[in-house]
Design a protein around this motif. Structure first.
Motif, PDB file in Angstrom:
ATOM      1  N   LEU A 126      13.264 -45.962  13.296  1.00 40.60           N
ATOM      2  CA  LEU A 126      14.360 -46.766  13.848  1.00 40.60           C
ATOM      3  C   LEU A 126      13.888 -48.046  14.528  1.00 40.60           C
ATOM      4  CD1 LEU A 126      16.730 -43.971  15.226  1.00 40.60           C
ATOM      5  CD2 LEU A 126      16.793 -45.153  13.027  1.00 40.60           C
ATOM      6  N   LEU A 127      12.682 -48.467  14.224  1.00 42.60           N
ATOM      7  CA  LEU A 127      12.147 -49.706  14.793  1.00 42.60           C
ATOM      8  C   LEU A 127      13.083 -50.905  14.607  1.00 42.60           C
ATOM      9  CD1 LEU A 127       9.957 -51.677  15.863  1.00 42.60           C
ATOM     10  CD2 LEU A 127       8.805 -51.460  13.652  1.00 42.60           C
ATOM     11  N   PRO A 128      13.595 -51.189  13.398  1.00 42.79           N
ATOM     12  CA  PRO A 128      14.438 -52.385  13.246  1.00 42.79           C
ATOM     13  C   PRO A 128      15.742 -52.328  14.028  1.00 42.79           C
ATOM     14  CG  PRO A 128      13.656 -51.579  11.115  1.00 42.79           C
ATOM     15  CD  PRO A 128      13.385 -50.508  12.121  1.00 42.79           C
ATOM     16  N   GLU A 129      16.208 -51.118  14.326  1.00 44.08           N
ATOM     17  CA  GLU A 129      17.501 -50.972  14.980  1.00 44.08           C
ATOM     18  C   GLU A 129      17.409 -50.866  16.503  1.00 44.08           C
ATOM     19  OE1 GLU A 129      16.464 -48.931  12.525  1.00 44.08           O
ATOM     20  OE2 GLU A 129      17.677 -49.525  10.805  1.00 44.08           O
ATOM     21  N   ARG A 130      16.335 -50.239  17.015  1.00 47.50           N
ATOM     22  CA  ARG A 130      16.330 -49.873  18.441  1.00 47.50           C
ATOM     23  C   ARG A 130      15.411 -50.699  19.327  1.00 47.50           C
ATOM     24  NH1 ARG A 130      17.216 -43.291  18.919  1.00 47.50           N
ATOM     25  NH2 ARG A 130      19.423 -43.379  18.304  1.00 47.50           N
ATOM     26  N   LEU A 131      14.490 -51.450  18.766  1.00 42.47           N
ATOM     27  CA  LEU A 131      13.576 -52.214  19.610  1.00 42.47           C
ATOM     28  C   LEU A 131      13.877 -53.702  19.552  1.00 42.47           C
ATOM     29  CD1 LEU A 131      10.056 -50.563  19.127  1.00 42.47           C
ATOM     30  CD2 LEU A 131      11.959 -49.903  20.620  1.00 42.47           C
ATOM     31  N   THR A 140       0.485 -39.846   6.704  1.00 43.81           N
ATOM     32  CA  THR A 140       1.402 -40.441   7.680  1.00 43.81           C
ATOM     33  C   THR A 140       1.648 -39.459   8.815  1.00 43.81           C
ATOM     34  OG1 THR A 140       2.509 -41.825   6.037  1.00 43.81           O
ATOM     35  CG2 THR A 140       3.702 -41.383   8.068  1.00 43.81           C
ATOM     36  N   TYR A 141       1.435 -39.934  10.023  1.00 45.13           N
ATOM     37  CA  TYR A 141       1.673 -39.171  11.254  1.00 45.13           C
ATOM     38  C   TYR A 141       3.074 -39.499  11.766  1.00 45.13           C
ATOM     39  CZ  TYR A 141       1.589 -38.627  16.377  1.00 45.13           C
ATOM     40  OH  TYR A 141       1.899 -38.338  17.679  1.00 45.13           O
ATOM     41  N   GLY A 142       3.633 -38.586  12.577  1.00 41.39           N
ATOM     42  CA  GLY A 142       4.898 -38.880  13.233  1.00 41.39           C
ATOM     43  C   GLY A 142       4.983 -38.222  14.593  1.00 41.39           C
ATOM     44  N   HIS A 143       5.722 -38.832  15.501  1.00 40.24           N
ATOM     45  CA  HIS A 143       5.978 -38.267  16.830  1.00 40.24           C
ATOM     46  C   HIS A 143       7.476 -38.255  17.070  1.00 40.24           C
ATOM     47  CE1 HIS A 143       6.075 -37.608  21.139  1.00 40.24           C
ATOM     48  NE2 HIS A 143       4.765 -37.394  21.143  1.00 40.24           N
ATOM     49  N   ASN A 144       7.978 -37.153  17.599  1.00 38.82           N
ATOM     50  CA  ASN A 144       9.413 -36.985  17.793  1.00 38.82           C
ATOM     51  C   ASN A 144      10.036 -38.106  18.610  1.00 38.82           C
ATOM     52  OD1 ASN A 144      11.898 -35.686  17.603  1.00 38.82           O
ATOM     53  ND2 ASN A 144      11.506 -34.338  19.351  1.00 38.82           N
ATOM     54  N   ALA A 145       9.375 -38.522  19.675  1.00 39.53           N
ATOM     55  CA  ALA A 145       9.932 -39.570  20.542  1.00 39.53           C
ATOM     56  C   ALA A 145       9.771 -40.951  19.934  1.00 39.53           C
ATOM     57  CB  ALA A 145       9.260 -39.521  21.917  1.00 39.53           C
ATOM     58  N   VAL A 146       8.652 -41.170  19.249  1.00 38.10           N
ATOM     59  CA  VAL A 146       8.349 -42.501  18.735  1.00 38.10           C
ATOM     60  C   VAL A 146       9.166 -42.831  17.501  1.00 38.10           C
ATOM     61  CG1 VAL A 146       6.525 -43.992  17.811  1.00 38.10           C
ATOM     62  CG2 VAL A 146       6.015 -42.414  19.694  1.00 38.10           C
ATOM     63  N   MET A 147       9.332 -41.886  16.602  1.00 36.92           N
ATOM     64  CA  MET A 147      10.010 -42.194  15.332  1.00 36.92           C
ATOM     65  C   MET A 147      11.460 -42.630  15.536  1.00 36.92           C
ATOM     66  SD  MET A 147      12.247 -39.544  14.117  1.00 36.92           S
ATOM     67  CE  MET A 147      12.658 -37.865  14.646  1.00 36.92           C
ATOM     68  N   GLN A 148      12.050 -42.207  16.674  1.00 39.95           N
ATOM     69  CA  GLN A 148      13.433 -42.619  16.955  1.00 39.95           C
ATOM     70  C   GLN A 148      13.543 -43.462  18.232  1.00 39.95           C
ATOM     71  OE1 GLN A 148      15.885 -39.044  17.648  1.00 39.95           O
ATOM     72  NE2 GLN A 148      13.990 -37.886  17.983  1.00 39.95           N
ATOM     73  N   PHE A 149      12.404 -43.767  18.847  1.00 40.49           N
ATOM     74  CA  PHE A 149      12.313 -44.686  19.981  1.00 40.49           C
ATOM     75  C   PHE A 149      13.290 -44.346  21.105  1.00 40.49           C
ATOM     76  CE2 PHE A 149      10.604 -46.895  16.300  1.00 40.49           C
ATOM     77  CZ  PHE A 149       9.349 -47.264  16.796  1.00 40.49           C
TER      78      PHE A 149
END
Length: 486
Positions: free
Chosen positions: A55-60, A314-323
């Motif tokens: 959600l980088l383009p939408e939330r940051l 590819t790694y992912g983090h619950n908090a980071v992937m949705q910011f």
């Protein structure tokens, strides 16, 4: 974290990034000649190490996006996977919509307005500054499944995307988005072929539904350059009532089987896990009382997949992937008050992924194959060892620290030098020189709670790693400038 601190840190990281050579100075990305890996035009290998920033383009906003990208680069990532749009239309942090006239983009750029696509441009440009590729998931699969984009709209959208970003150096196209390729296949084909015809210079893949691989539907598609699978977020035995389960029950965490599956399709193409279990997300996703995946789990997913033959991870983090952050709620029980995304960037797993990339690039890259015959006494589930080797080196990942009997005759060399690498910090422990025979190894890491590690055996006549070397050197460091005590 205040905006002033974010800006200061981003400026500092930017100054460092500006001094480093960018990956694309080696030419465009392409598939290797053996069809198993990715490389640059000049022959240098490219090991995909992605972070999930859906959600980088939408939330940051601009400052936060810049800070996030700088941290990705500092942690060793070279790709960020994002959802280009997560709605029809999508709405970003500035209140700007991705579509002002539906799928007609002819008037999308409005004078004096910092629009949705201006912000997307900014993100791609800042990623380029930090030497990062952007994995562009063009539209999330659920939107297509719901009928919110048809074939003609897909062609219009694909044409817009390709024309806008074909000239960017740091793009990888990702079709799909957590969806089976059998769902509205004609829409995905239209989107992919439209982009590929207008932009043949960037690689393209398909992000599928959990526990499936893109090869099942698109192995013969000319637009698909490499395969992607999603191993998903379930633990062993979490069938969760699914009547139509795509894999045998009790194999949920056996990520290597997806690599084997994808490589069984012809023509052979590189493959990687585009969505494994995320750090700090509940096992199975949907019950907040379940245990959460830890740093040890995400390490295991990475090494199991890569040693099985993946071209990256590819790694992912619950908090980071949705910011998530204070005031912004997250799905899957992510608590923005307790752990905002910018604090999650300090979590162990996020900062440990770089060691698998360093290890892969420290040894001859393109002759590497998966080879379980190296192991004489393998186990099951967590006790399963997994091996990969080149002509003159072998690597075995051991999750539980169990004894293991390894056949050193499987690689060249009359004698073998052997190390243990701690995947939690990249530290090397030299074990000595061994005869060329099957040998039982009992050494394992004892620091903290870490029991997993990588056994490394190399032909003693080779100098890929020095006996007194304490860490695997960063792949960006010149060979002559290695610091053995870094």
């Amino acid at each position: 974290m205040t905006k002033r601190i974010l800006i200061a840190l981003a400026v500092f990281a930017c100054a460092i990034a500006m001094q480093a050579a960018k990956p694309w100075s080696n030419g465009k990305l392409r598939v290797s000649d053996n069809k198993r890996y990715l490389q640059f035009e000049n022959g240098k290998p490219f090991f995909w190490l992605g972070d999930t920033g859906w959600l980088l383009p939408e939330r940051l906003d601009r400052d936060a996006a810049d800070f996030y990208l700088s941290r990705c680069a500092a942690a060793g990532y070279n790709v960020v996977q994002v959802q280009v749009i997560n709605g029809v239309p999508a709405l970003n942090v500035y209140g700007q919509m991705s579509m002002t006239d539906g799928f007609d983009f002819s008037a999308i750029d409005r004078k004096g307005v910092y629009g949705y696509w201006d912000h997307m441009d900014f993100i791609i440009d800042r990623a380029e500054t930090y030497g990062l590729y952007v994995g562009m998931v063009c539209i999330w699969g659920g939107l297509v499944k719901a009928g919110l984009m048809d074939v003609e709209q897909a062609r219009s959208y694909g044409n817009f995307l390709a024309k806008r970003y074909a000239g960017k150096k740091n793009i990888v196209w990702i079709i799909g988005g957590d969806v089976e390729g059998s769902v509205r296949t004609e829409v995905w084909e239209a989107l992919a072929t439209t982009i590929k015809e207008a932009d043949p210079n960037h690689l393209m893949t398909f992000h599928p539904r959990g526990r499936t691989t893109s090869a099942k539907w698109f192995s013969n598609s000319s637009w698909l350059d490499f395969n992607m699978f999603q191993s998903g977020h379930r633990r062993y035995g979490q069938r969760m009532g699914n009547a139509k389960y795509p894999i045998p029950d009790g194999t949920e965490e056996d990520v290597w089987m997806y690599v084997d599956s994808a490589q069984s399709y012809l023509p052979l193409k590189p493959v990687l896990d585009g969505e494994p279990s995320y750090e700090d997300i509940p096992q199975g996703l949907h019950d907040g009382n379940e245990p959460r995946w830890t740093a040890a789990d995400v390490r295991r997913y990475a090494y199991w997949s890569v040693f099985a033959g993946s071209c990256g991870h590819t790694y992912g983090h619950n908090a980071v992937m949705q910011f998530v952050r204070p005031g912004v709620r997250g799905a899957y029980f992510a608590d923005g008050e307790q752990k905002p995304w910018y604090k999650a960037l300090d979590d162990e797993g996020y900062n440990q992924m770089k060691y698998v990339k360093r290890l892969m690039l420290a040894l001859p890259y393109f002759d590497r194959v998966a080879d379980q015959s190296v192991i004489e006494d393998n186990g099951k589930r967590y006790d399963r060892l997994i091996a990969t080797r080149g002509n003159d080196y072998l690597l075995v990942y051991n999750y539980t620290g169990r004894d293991m009997r390894i056949d050193l005759k499987k690689i060249e060399g009359k004698k073998k030098r052997v190390w243990w690498m701690n995947p939690a910090d990249g530290r090397l422990t030299y074990l000595g020189v061994y005869d060329n025979k099957a040998t039982t190894f009992r050494y394992h890491a004892t620091a903290g709670n870490v029991t997993d590690g990588v056994l490394m055996a190399i032909d003693a006549s080779k100098d890929y790693i020095a006996e007194n070397q304490m860490y695997i050197t960063d792949d960006t460091a010149p060979k002559a400038a290695k610091d053995l005590t870094e």
